[in-house]
Write an enzyme that holds these catalytic residues in place. Sequence first.
Site, PDB file in Angstrom:
ATOM      1  N   ILE A   6       0.896  -1.285   0.041  1.00 30.36           N
ATOM      2  CA  ILE A   6       0.274  -0.181  -0.006  1.00 30.36           C
ATOM      3  C   ILE A   6       0.821   1.413   0.012  1.00 30.36           C
ATOM      4  CG2 ILE A   6      -1.697   1.396   1.053  1.00 30.36           C
ATOM      5  CD1 ILE A   6      -2.712  -1.692   0.339  1.00 30.36           C
ATOM      6  N   GLU A   7       0.822   1.966  -0.825  1.00 28.94           N
ATOM      7  CA  GLU A   7       1.599   3.345  -1.205  1.00 28.94           C
ATOM      8  C   GLU A   7       0.399   4.614  -0.744  1.00 28.94           C
ATOM      9  OE1 GLU A   7       3.777   6.168  -4.434  1.00 28.94           O
ATOM     10  OE2 GLU A   7       3.283   3.920  -4.930  1.00 28.94           O
ATOM     11  N   ILE A   8       0.654   5.220   0.195  1.00 32.99           N
ATOM     12  CA  ILE A   8      -0.184   6.449   0.366  1.00 32.99           C
ATOM     13  C   ILE A   8       0.670   7.615   0.022  1.00 32.99           C
ATOM     14  CG2 ILE A   8      -1.498   7.761   2.190  1.00 32.99           C
ATOM     15  CD1 ILE A   8      -1.589   5.217   3.952  1.00 32.99           C
TER      16      ILE A   8
END
Length: 132
Positions: A119-121
């Site tokens: 997950i890249e925020i």
Amino acid sequence: MITHIDHLVLTTRDLDACIDFYTQVLNMELIKFGDNRVAFSFGQHKINVHEYGCEIEPKAHLPVPGSLDICLISHSSTEQIKLHLEATQVEILEEPVTRTGACGPNTSYYLRDPDLNLIEISHYQSSHKTGG
């Protein structure tokens, strides 16, 4: 022809842990629909959830937990993102790194959900086209 993504499907081994992560860490809204279906809503998008071994037809050719690699955009500042992630005690894999997203340069934090999906925020520092 294509204007934006409506939804995507995530496959999980542990529905309860998945729900906790996406609602508590990523602040998405839990939606229950149909015949015991689960999804997470954010903005004008959603993530449908399939439990591994009980996927809804039709499905991806090889739906497996941990194969998702997704970048999610936040309107929060990079400092606010970091404070929130630290408050939820989630492990941050990389912080903050500059990347190039669909709308230009952004700053990203990387983490994993309970199924080890990446997950890249990301946060765009300047105004950008949001699509739609």
